[in-house]
Design a protein around this motif. Structure first.
Motif, PDB file in Angstrom:
ATOM      1  N   HIS A  15      -3.753  59.891  47.310  1.00 48.79           N
ATOM      2  CA  HIS A  15      -2.570  60.450  46.655  1.00 48.79           C
ATOM      3  C   HIS A  15      -2.222  61.826  47.254  1.00 48.79           C
ATOM      4  O   HIS A  15      -2.018  62.808  46.548  1.00 48.79           O
ATOM      5  CB  HIS A  15      -2.775  60.580  45.137  1.00 48.79           C
ATOM      6  N   THR A  16      -2.155  61.850  48.597  1.00 51.50           N
ATOM      7  CA  THR A  16      -1.886  63.086  49.308  1.00 51.50           C
ATOM      8  C   THR A  16      -0.824  62.855  50.375  1.00 51.50           C
ATOM      9  O   THR A  16      -0.874  61.850  51.089  1.00 51.50           O
ATOM     10  CB  THR A  16      -3.160  63.632  49.978  1.00 51.50           C
ATOM     11  N   ALA A  17       0.122  63.777  50.483  1.00 57.79           N
ATOM     12  CA  ALA A  17       1.122  63.749  51.548  1.00 57.79           C
ATOM     13  C   ALA A  17       0.936  64.987  52.406  1.00 57.79           C
ATOM     14  O   ALA A  17       0.857  66.100  51.882  1.00 57.79           O
ATOM     15  CB  ALA A  17       2.531  63.714  50.976  1.00 57.79           C
ATOM     16  N   LEU A  18       0.852  64.802  53.721  1.00 52.24           N
ATOM     17  CA  LEU A  18       0.769  65.931  54.642  1.00 52.24           C
ATOM     18  C   LEU A  18       2.169  66.243  55.157  1.00 52.24           C
ATOM     19  O   LEU A  18       2.933  65.336  55.528  1.00 52.24           O
ATOM     20  CB  LEU A  18      -0.158  65.606  55.815  1.00 52.24           C
ATOM     21  N   VAL A  19       2.506  67.542  55.186  1.00 51.80           N
ATOM     22  CA  VAL A  19       3.836  67.956  55.614  1.00 51.80           C
ATOM     23  C   VAL A  19       3.724  69.140  56.561  1.00 51.80           C
ATOM     24  O   VAL A  19       2.690  69.804  56.625  1.00 51.80           O
ATOM     25  CB  VAL A  19       4.720  68.349  54.406  1.00 51.80           C
ATOM     26  N   ARG A  20       4.808  69.377  57.277  1.00 51.00           N
ATOM     27  CA  ARG A  20       4.906  70.587  58.096  1.00 51.00           C
ATOM     28  C   ARG A  20       6.320  71.146  57.965  1.00 51.00           C
ATOM     29  O   ARG A  20       7.263  70.409  57.650  1.00 51.00           O
ATOM     30  CB  ARG A  20       4.583  70.303  59.561  1.00 51.00           C
ATOM     31  N   PRO A  21       6.497  72.457  58.169  1.00 50.98           N
ATOM     32  CA  PRO A  21       7.847  73.038  58.074  1.00 50.98           C
ATOM     33  C   PRO A  21       8.812  72.330  59.008  1.00 50.98           C
ATOM     34  O   PRO A  21       8.457  71.922  60.117  1.00 50.98           O
ATOM     35  CB  PRO A  21       7.628  74.496  58.478  1.00 50.98           C
ATOM     36  N   PHE A  22      10.048  72.181  58.560  1.00 49.39           N
ATOM     37  CA  PHE A  22      11.039  71.387  59.283  1.00 49.39           C
ATOM     38  C   PHE A  22      12.301  72.204  59.472  1.00 49.39           C
ATOM     39  O   PHE A  22      12.827  72.785  58.516  1.00 49.39           O
ATOM     40  CB  PHE A  22      11.334  70.115  58.481  1.00 49.39           C
ATOM     41  N   TRP A  23      12.814  72.248  60.714  1.00 48.45           N
ATOM     42  CA  TRP A  23      13.969  73.098  61.011  1.00 48.45           C
ATOM     43  C   TRP A  23      15.117  72.335  61.660  1.00 48.45           C
ATOM     44  O   TRP A  23      16.131  72.924  62.009  1.00 48.45           O
ATOM     45  CB  TRP A  23      13.545  74.242  61.950  1.00 48.45           C
ATOM     46  N   ASP A  24      14.990  71.025  61.829  1.00 47.45           N
ATOM     47  CA  ASP A  24      16.034  70.250  62.494  1.00 47.45           C
ATOM     48  C   ASP A  24      17.259  70.121  61.590  1.00 47.45           C
ATOM     49  O   ASP A  24      17.225  70.482  60.409  1.00 47.45           O
ATOM     50  CB  ASP A  24      15.497  68.864  62.881  1.00 47.45           C
ATOM     51  N   ASN A  25      18.353  69.565  62.137  1.00 45.79           N
ATOM     52  CA  ASN A  25      19.631  69.543  61.405  1.00 45.79           C
ATOM     53  C   ASN A  25      19.961  68.153  60.867  1.00 45.79           C
ATOM     54  O   ASN A  25      21.101  67.700  60.937  1.00 45.79           O
ATOM     55  CB  ASN A  25      20.768  70.037  62.308  1.00 45.79           C
ATOM     56  N   TYR A  26      18.956  67.444  60.364  1.00 39.67           N
ATOM     57  CA  TYR A  26      19.239  66.160  59.723  1.00 39.67           C
ATOM     58  C   TYR A  26      18.456  66.049  58.424  1.00 39.67           C
ATOM     59  O   TYR A  26      17.512  66.793  58.172  1.00 39.67           O
ATOM     60  CB  TYR A  26      18.921  64.980  60.656  1.00 39.67           C
ATOM     61  N   HIS A  27      18.898  65.130  57.571  1.00 41.08           N
ATOM     62  CA  HIS A  27      18.166  64.803  56.351  1.00 41.08           C
ATOM     63  C   HIS A  27      17.929  63.308  56.326  1.00 41.08           C
ATOM     64  O   HIS A  27      18.458  62.560  57.176  1.00 41.08           O
ATOM     65  CB  HIS A  27      18.941  65.253  55.105  1.00 41.08           C
ATOM     66  N   THR A  28      17.125  62.837  55.410  1.00 45.99           N
ATOM     67  CA  THR A  28      16.765  61.422  55.373  1.00 45.99           C
ATOM     68  C   THR A  28      17.176  60.798  54.046  1.00 45.99           C
ATOM     69  O   THR A  28      17.175  61.449  53.001  1.00 45.99           O
ATOM     70  CB  THR A  28      15.251  61.224  55.577  1.00 45.99           C
TER      71      THR A  28
END
Length: 768
Positions: free
Chosen positions: A552-565
């Motif tokens: 029950h863990t999500a790994l993330v990193r800072p995001f700077w691109d110009n799109y969303h999902t």
């Protein structure tokens, strides 16, 4: 100083003349709300003389009528809730009876609950001004050092904390707080309207556990609640506490005139009906007010928006008035306590001219007399909107309030129908403490605090027996004789997130640092935390690199691109039971329990600020299923006499579903993201075209019920929203949804508008 004072007077005289529509075509409409004089009354004769003197030292020699009424209700021994406007002196309503008791009984204790740490710190200052040195007052929250926590537990007679600390610290370890609970005389719950939905349903269980723990020590504290105005104030207070509560609502405080402007950003893409960024508009507006010497606050919905507007504002000021740029600051969650206190002090003292804030400054922190309040985008509820506007012109002063709309459907509805906003009754706060997915876990936490028995009906209500049986079946409790014990040897409260209906939480971890970014409930984790998702948390963007279903863990990193999902979901509903039914014209209405089955199968990458699709990726995630409350309605086939009508039916009902979901927050205090929906040309059980709108959390908390009860108003507003949008075939301002699991396909704006006319009985059939 004389020059500053003269300039200040000049600004006050010119405040309503600023931002004229002739110069600012973005002003879609404007109105002036009249002020009113205060209704004073003498100090109560029975009030402790020390409090009388302390109030006099602050220049307060009389009370407003609602404050005197609260004092009288408290002296009669009643629990009560006060709902009056911003800056009406609600803190005096609860501080006077509490401190009077403290001064007369040297052993008495009081517990104050606040939704934010900043609000608790502000109240700490006010309390100390009234109480002097005779009453020990302390905060107990995540910012409190370990040594100070020990002193607070040992010495504090008035303890300021929050529901989370009460839930995981005070109640499970109540034996360490035995003297405090033994002498507990008052519980104060400030900003009670913030405890709604899933959060409020959890807090309602925490408060019942608090009453139960206090009873172990022979205490029966009085509850005092204070809130912004809500439609169901007494009902909400009683649902929160489980007690009979009196309601005080007549606001006797003075109120200055307020001018309200509705600000419509100009179109940048006519065909797509896309408007200029509301952040950019707000920055230019704030810079204009600062140049005019108007003390202002600008509210945003995210930390990132606060930083963007702040940066754009000071860039504009540096070009023309460099000295003024230094008198503007941002304010948001994530700052250190010292940084927040410094900004609050500079605002109160007048060193700052403007602040750009998230909702962190919406609540009752005293930041002095401001002239203007800007709200960028709809903050989620009418109560919040009026709270934000009330931060300016506190007391008799005139004020300016500006609503800056974005492309969102609800915001466009308001800017085109300002009377709907200004005349609309505030929403109802919805909670359900008995939601089985919430209640059972809290019963386990209560059993950990002390074994449960049937006498606990007085805290947990008449449904306790059934809830105990269900909790035994679920493995949360074990029965032994006439008592029920916590089955787990672990610490059950630690597993309960107060902002989710299920115990399972996905922890979001930044992969490089190991820092915990936040948590997400299991109901929404697959849609928001799937691999490749752009995850927005408190205004900051992160890219999800992996999702561990077992840990029950999500790994993330800072995001700077110009799109969303945008995730694509396959959703099915199964009707389990029906509790209410009715009709609206030819439409058959229903309310009941449904099972929702959802599977996230893919996601799109879309460029920010446009509809350009950059790519699509498939996902392989398990199906999720949960039971919740829903309203649904069916449409008779006689409404669709032509083959063309049947061809357009999927797009029509899909567009109607989106408009209804966008507007449901007008009736229930919730966010669009708290609501789910499904439209289908033929449902397997109803065998008719059907639209479902359901609570997006397991068990439900009463959101869709508000839609059922106010259906006629709801579809009227949806029709107005779609009809008044200038786009040709549907856009984010009317029928497109940012959370659509089908990527906004198909949508038929024209057919939806005609269908809503049929539902209102204005047209006989759907066809021309």
């Amino acid at each position: 100083m004389a020059g500053l004072f003269s300039r200040r007077t000049q600004v006050k005289m010119e405040l309503f003349e600023l931002l004229p529509p002739a110069r600012f075509p973005q002003v879609e409409s404007e109105t002036v709300l009249p002020g009113r004089p205060g209704r004073p009354t003498p100090m109560p004769s029975g009030l402790h003389l020390q409090l009388v003197d302390a109030l006099a030292a602050q220049g307060i020699n009389q009370l407003w009528t609602h404050q005197a009424e609260c004092w009288a209700v408290a002296q009669q021994g009643h629990h009560f809730m006060v709902t009056t406007g911003t800056a009406s002196g609600k803190s005096i309503c609860f501080n006077l009876p509490v401190l009077d008791q403290m001064l007369r009984d040297p052993h008495a204790r009081a517990l104050y609950l606040y939704p934010t740490k900043a609000l608790a710190q502000d109240q700490l200052r006010r309390l100390r001004l009234l109480a002097g040195r005779k009453i020990e007052i302390a905060t107990y929250d995540g910012d409190t050092p370990t040594a100070s926590r020990h002193l607070a537990r040992e010495r504090a007679r008035v303890l300021l904390t929050n529901p989370d600390m009460l839930h995981v610290s005070l109640l499970p370890r109540h034996e360490h707080w035995d003297d405090f609970f033994f002498n507990l005389r008052y519980v104060v719950i400030d900003e009670a309207h913030t405890y709604r939905g899933v959060f409020g349903s959890n807090v309602a269980n925490v408060l019942r556990r608090l009453r139960r723990v206090a009873s172990f020590y022979g205490a029966d504290p009085r509850f005092i609640l204070a809130s912004a105005t809500i439609r169901n104030a007494r009902e909400h207070a009683e649902h929160l506490t489980g007690l009979e509560v009196a309601h005080v609502s007549g606001d006797g405080a003075p109120l200055g005139r307020r001018k309200i402007l509705f600000w419509q950003p100009p179109l940048v893409e006519d065909q797509a009906n896309i408007r200029r960024s509301s952040n950019t508009e707000a920055a230019e507006l704030l810079a204009e007010l600062v140049r005019s010497g108007v003390r202002s606050i600008c509210f945003t919905k995210s930390r990132r928006a606060a930083e963007v507007i702040y940066q754009q504002t000071i860039d504009l000021l540096k070009d023309t008035d460099p000295g003024l740029a230094e008198r503007v600051t941002p304010y948001r969650a994530g700052y250190t306590p010292e940084q927040r206190r410094r900004i609050e002090t500079m605002l109160f003292g007048g060193q700052l001219l403007a602040v750009v804030s998230t909702s962190a400054l919406e609540l009752g922190i005293d930041i002095g007399a401001l002239d203007a309040a800007i709200t960028v985008g709809y903050p989620g509820t009418m109560a919040s909107l009026w709270q934000q506007w009330g931060r300016a012109g506190r007391g008799k002063g005139e004020s300016l309030a500006v609503f800056v709309a974005g492309n969102d459907a609800l915001e466009q509805f308001f800017v085109k129908h300002p009377a709907e906003l200004l005349r609309r009754e505030v929403e109802a706060a919805t909670i359900d403490f008995a939601n089985p997915f919430i209640h059972g876990n809290h019963l386990a936490a209560a059993a950990y605090e002390a074994p449960l028995n049937l006498g606990d009906h007085r805290f947990f209500g008449p449904g306790l027996t059934l809830a105990l049986r269900r909790s035994v079946d679920d493995g949360l409790l074990r029965a032994k004789g006439d008592a029920w014990f916590c089955r787990s040897a672990d610490f059950p409260a630690a597993k309960i997130g107060l902002r989710s209906t299920v115990g399972e939480q996905y922890t979001i971890v930044e992969e490089e640092t190991g820092d915990i970014v936040g948590t997400e409930g299991a109901e929404t984790a697959f849609s928001t935390l799937h691999p490749g998702a752009v995850y927005l948390h408190m205004g900051d963007n992160y890219l999800v690199t992996s999702l561990d279903l077992d840990a029950h863990t999500a790994l993330v990193r800072p995001f700077w691109d110009n799109y969303h999902t945008l995730p694509r979901r396959e959703t099915d509903t199964r009707i389990m039971s029906e509790s209410l039914h009715g009709s609206q014209g030819p439409v058959s209405l229903h309310l009941g329990q449904i099972s929702v089955s959802t599977r996230v199968v893919a996601f799109q990458k879309k460029r920010l600020g446009s509809e350009e699709v950059l790519g699509t990726e498939e996902l392989d995630l398990p199906r999720q299923e949960f039971v919740t409350e829903s309203m649904w309605f069916t449409l008779p086939l006689e409404l669709f006499p032509q083959q063309e009508d049947l061809v357009r039916l999927p797009g029509a009902i899909h567009a109607v579903e989106h408009a209804l979901i966008a507007l449901l927050p007008l009736f229930a205090m919730c966010d669009r993201w708290d609501i789910g929906g499904l439209s289908t040309p033929v449902h397997t059980q109803t065998e008719l075209p059907s639209i479902f709108v359901y609570d997006g959390h397991a068990g439900g908390v009463g959101i869709s019920r508000q839609g059922f009860e106010r259906f006629a108003e709801w579809i009227r507003d949806a029709r107005n929203l779609i009809r008044d949008c200038t786009c040709e075939s549907g856009c984010p301002s009317c029928v497109q949804s940012p959370k659509c699991g089908n990527w906004n396909e198909p949508l038929d704006k024209e057919a939806a508008l005609r269908l809503l006319g049929v539902m209102q009985n204005d047209d006989a059939i759907l066809g021309p």
